[in-house]
Design a protein around this motif. Structure first.
Motif, PDB file in Angstrom:
ATOM      1  N   HIS A 124       0.822  -1.214   0.000  1.00 24.45           N
ATOM      2  CA  HIS A 124       0.000   0.000   0.000  1.00 24.45           C
ATOM      3  C   HIS A 124       0.855   1.263   0.000  1.00 24.45           C
ATOM      4  CE1 HIS A 124      -3.997  -1.682  -0.001  1.00 24.45           C
ATOM      5  NE2 HIS A 124      -3.549  -2.629   0.772  1.00 24.45           N
ATOM      6  N   LEU A 125       2.021   1.210   0.582  1.00 30.50           N
ATOM      7  CA  LEU A 125       2.921   2.358   0.482  1.00 30.50           C
ATOM      8  C   LEU A 125       3.344   2.580  -0.970  1.00 30.50           C
ATOM      9  CD1 LEU A 125       5.089   1.886   3.685  1.00 30.50           C
ATOM     10  CD2 LEU A 125       3.644   3.863   3.150  1.00 30.50           C
ATOM     11  N   GLU A 126       3.550   1.496  -1.689  1.00 25.72           N
ATOM     12  CA  GLU A 126       3.885   1.633  -3.106  1.00 25.72           C
ATOM     13  C   GLU A 126       2.709   2.218  -3.881  1.00 25.72           C
ATOM     14  OE1 GLU A 126       5.804  -0.940  -6.820  1.00 25.72           O
ATOM     15  OE2 GLU A 126       5.345  -1.940  -4.922  1.00 25.72           O
ATOM     16  N   ARG A 127       1.483   1.825  -3.521  1.00 31.42           N
ATOM     17  CA  ARG A 127       0.289   2.334  -4.205  1.00 31.42           C
ATOM     18  C   ARG A 127       0.133   3.836  -4.061  1.00 31.42           C
ATOM     19  NH1 ARG A 127      -4.660  -2.015  -3.211  1.00 31.42           N
ATOM     20  NH2 ARG A 127      -3.769  -3.697  -4.468  1.00 31.42           N
ATOM     21  N   VAL A 128       0.583   4.373  -2.928  1.00 32.70           N
ATOM     22  CA  VAL A 128       0.451   5.824  -2.730  1.00 32.70           C
ATOM     23  C   VAL A 128       1.746   6.557  -3.063  1.00 32.70           C
ATOM     24  CG1 VAL A 128      -1.375   5.561  -0.998  1.00 32.70           C
ATOM     25  CG2 VAL A 128       1.017   5.719  -0.252  1.00 32.70           C
ATOM     26  N   GLY A 129       2.668   5.864  -3.731  1.00 32.99           N
ATOM     27  CA  GLY A 129       3.871   6.516  -4.221  1.00 32.99           C
ATOM     28  C   GLY A 129       4.946   6.747  -3.188  1.00 32.99           C
ATOM     29  N   LEU A 130       5.006   5.904  -2.137  1.00 32.26           N
ATOM     30  CA  LEU A 130       6.000   6.093  -1.080  1.00 32.26           C
ATOM     31  C   LEU A 130       6.983   4.929  -0.978  1.00 32.26           C
ATOM     32  CD1 LEU A 130       3.879   7.753   1.764  1.00 32.26           C
ATOM     33  CD2 LEU A 130       5.597   8.820   0.299  1.00 32.26           C
ATOM     34  N   LYS A 131       7.135   4.185  -2.042  1.00 35.26           N
ATOM     35  CA  LYS A 131       8.150   3.131  -2.035  1.00 35.26           C
ATOM     36  C   LYS A 131       9.518   3.772  -1.842  1.00 35.26           C
ATOM     37  CE  LYS A 131       9.935  -0.731  -4.766  1.00 35.26           C
ATOM     38  NZ  LYS A 131       9.849  -1.478  -6.047  1.00 35.26           N
ATOM     39  N   GLY A 132      10.299   3.208  -0.925  1.00 35.07           N
ATOM     40  CA  GLY A 132      11.615   3.763  -0.628  1.00 35.07           C
ATOM     41  C   GLY A 132      11.637   4.632   0.617  1.00 35.07           C
ATOM     42  N   PHE A 133      10.440   4.947   1.160  1.00 32.30           N
ATOM     43  CA  PHE A 133      10.373   5.788   2.366  1.00 32.30           C
ATOM     44  C   PHE A 133       9.954   4.979   3.602  1.00 32.30           C
ATOM     45  CE2 PHE A 133      10.063   8.759  -1.101  1.00 32.30           C
ATOM     46  CZ  PHE A 133      10.770   9.871  -0.664  1.00 32.30           C
ATOM     47  N   GLU A 134       9.989   3.659   3.499  1.00 34.87           N
ATOM     48  CA  GLU A 134       9.474   2.794   4.562  1.00 34.87           C
ATOM     49  C   GLU A 134      10.165   3.019   5.907  1.00 34.87           C
ATOM     50  OE1 GLU A 134      10.941   1.630   1.801  1.00 34.87           O
ATOM     51  OE2 GLU A 134       9.305   0.871   0.532  1.00 34.87           O
ATOM     52  N   ARG A 135      11.471   3.293   5.891  1.00 38.63           N
ATOM     53  CA  ARG A 135      12.239   3.398   7.138  1.00 38.63           C
ATOM     54  C   ARG A 135      12.314   4.830   7.669  1.00 38.63           C
ATOM     55  NH1 ARG A 135      11.559  -1.751   8.136  1.00 38.63           N
ATOM     56  NH2 ARG A 135      12.109  -2.998   6.286  1.00 38.63           N
ATOM     57  N   LYS A 136      11.738   5.780   6.945  1.00 35.30           N
ATOM     58  CA  LYS A 136      11.710   7.162   7.416  1.00 35.30           C
ATOM     59  C   LYS A 136      10.714   7.291   8.564  1.00 35.30           C
ATOM     60  CE  LYS A 136      14.441   8.850   4.161  1.00 35.30           C
ATOM     61  NZ  LYS A 136      15.783   9.407   4.475  1.00 35.30           N
ATOM     62  N   PHE A 137      10.843   8.389   9.311  1.00 40.67           N
ATOM     63  CA  PHE A 137       9.895   8.692  10.378  1.00 40.67           C
ATOM     64  C   PHE A 137       9.015   9.863   9.932  1.00 40.67           C
ATOM     65  CE2 PHE A 137      13.127   6.283  12.503  1.00 40.67           C
ATOM     66  CZ  PHE A 137      12.420   5.551  13.453  1.00 40.67           C
ATOM     67  N   PRO A 138       7.807   9.986  10.488  1.00 36.26           N
ATOM     68  CA  PRO A 138       6.884  11.042  10.031  1.00 36.26           C
ATOM     69  C   PRO A 138       7.509  12.428   9.993  1.00 36.26           C
ATOM     70  CG  PRO A 138       5.718   9.520  11.456  1.00 36.26           C
ATOM     71  CD  PRO A 138       7.169   9.101  11.488  1.00 36.26           C
ATOM     72  N   TRP A 139       8.342  12.769  10.994  1.00 37.07           N
ATOM     73  CA  TRP A 139       8.925  14.105  11.051  1.00 37.07           C
ATOM     74  C   TRP A 139       9.931  14.349   9.933  1.00 37.07           C
ATOM     75  CZ3 TRP A 139      14.174  13.686  11.880  1.00 37.07           C
ATOM     76  CH2 TRP A 139      14.625  12.529  12.503  1.00 37.07           C
ATOM     77  N   GLN A 140      10.313  13.297   9.220  1.00 39.31           N
ATOM     78  CA  GLN A 140      11.236  13.441   8.096  1.00 39.31           C
ATOM     79  C   GLN A 140      10.502  13.632   6.768  1.00 39.31           C
ATOM     80  OE1 GLN A 140      13.341   9.669   9.096  1.00 39.31           O
ATOM     81  NE2 GLN A 140      15.193  10.931   9.105  1.00 39.31           N
ATOM     82  N   LEU A 141       9.169  13.637   6.799  1.00 36.79           N
ATOM     83  CA  LEU A 141       8.357  13.721   5.589  1.00 36.79           C
ATOM     84  C   LEU A 141       7.633  15.054   5.502  1.00 36.79           C
ATOM     85  CD1 LEU A 141       6.619  10.213   5.637  1.00 36.79           C
ATOM     86  CD2 LEU A 141       8.828  10.824   4.630  1.00 36.79           C
TER      87      LEU A 141
END
Length: 260
Positions: A124-141
């Protein structure tokens, strides 16, 4: 269609809040039915009860009178059955959990295996275009990316119904346009039922198959506009006469609602 066949059925629903001086009538005898696969936007002036109606459907707010059914169940039964996903105005992510861990959380609550939770969350992260950001934290986005994490989390347990309360309202116009386009493409692929609260006429017209216009408090349905636009859309559609005609009809309905 009979009530069990509707994704959402609201019959003569009213919400009254008690107060020391006089009760506040938030909703007054609201009737609306939503078929499976529709994208329905609720729009109206601030304080008209849009969010209250969404929260009633989600069993986050009790009704004072009337009846609400969600996929043939009461709102409480639908909530307990996890029959819907809900995206709030703010992302509401846990800052100490990674993006992946935030999306996995509802699946973990369902006691699915760690392997399955991770696989579904990554999909689902890939579906919303966030593949590659799995290990980031919310404050980094960015704010827009955080909201996409919220959408991925809401979609993770495969709900038939997705409810969204002004999810893009706090974002800049460029980010909002991009997320509108991504949400429209997501709806095209999956055809989930979506109930979407917005203040934006352009957003409502671009995203919706139907637009439900609400009056100032007490909230009532003043018009139900079925969109004549093609279901497959792109941002360039907003410059067409057809789009402008729907926007004009919606603007008039909002004006009439204020005048009543």
């Amino acid at each position: 269609m009979s009530d069990p066949d509707y994704a959402v059925s609201v019959r003569r629903a009213s919400v009254v809040y008690p107060a020391a001086d006089a009760p506040v009538h938030a909703l007054q005898e609201v009737d609306v039915s939503i078929e499976p696969g529709e994208f329905v936007s609720l729009i109206g002036p601030s304080g008209c009860g849009k969010t209250t109606l969404l929260r009633v459907i989600a069993d986050l707010e009790p009704i004072s009178a009337g009846e609400v059914r969600v996929n043939g169940m009461s709102p409480r039964e639908a909530r307990l059955a996890r029959a819907y996903g809900y995206v709030f105005q703010a992302p509401a992510l846990f800052p100490w959990r990674s993006v992946l861990a935030n999306v996995m959380l509802p699946l973990q609550i369902q006691r699915r295996s760690t392997k399955e939770c991770e696989a579904v969350a990554l999909e689902h992260l890939e579906r919303v275009g966030l593949k590659g950001f799995e290990r980031k934290f919310p404050w980094q986005l960015s704010g827009g990316m955080q909201q996409r994490v919220s959408i991925a989390r809401a979609l993770g347990f495969e709900p038939k119904l997705l409810m969204m309360d002004e999810p893009f309202g706090a974002l800049d116009e460029i980010t909002r346009d991009r997320l509108n386009e991504q949400l429209q493409q997501l709806w095209q692929r999956e055809r989930r039922t979506v109930v979407f609260v917005t203040h934006s006429i352009a957003e409502a017209v671009y995203l919706s198959t139907r637009i439900v216009v609400m009056s100032p408090r007490p909230g009532r349905i003043v018009k139900d506009i079925r969109s004549p636009l093609p279901e497959t859309r792109h941002l360039g559609l907003r410059d067409t006469p057809e789009f402008m005609a729907v926007a004009h009809e919606l603007r008039q309905a909002l004006g009439h609602g204020r005048d009543e």
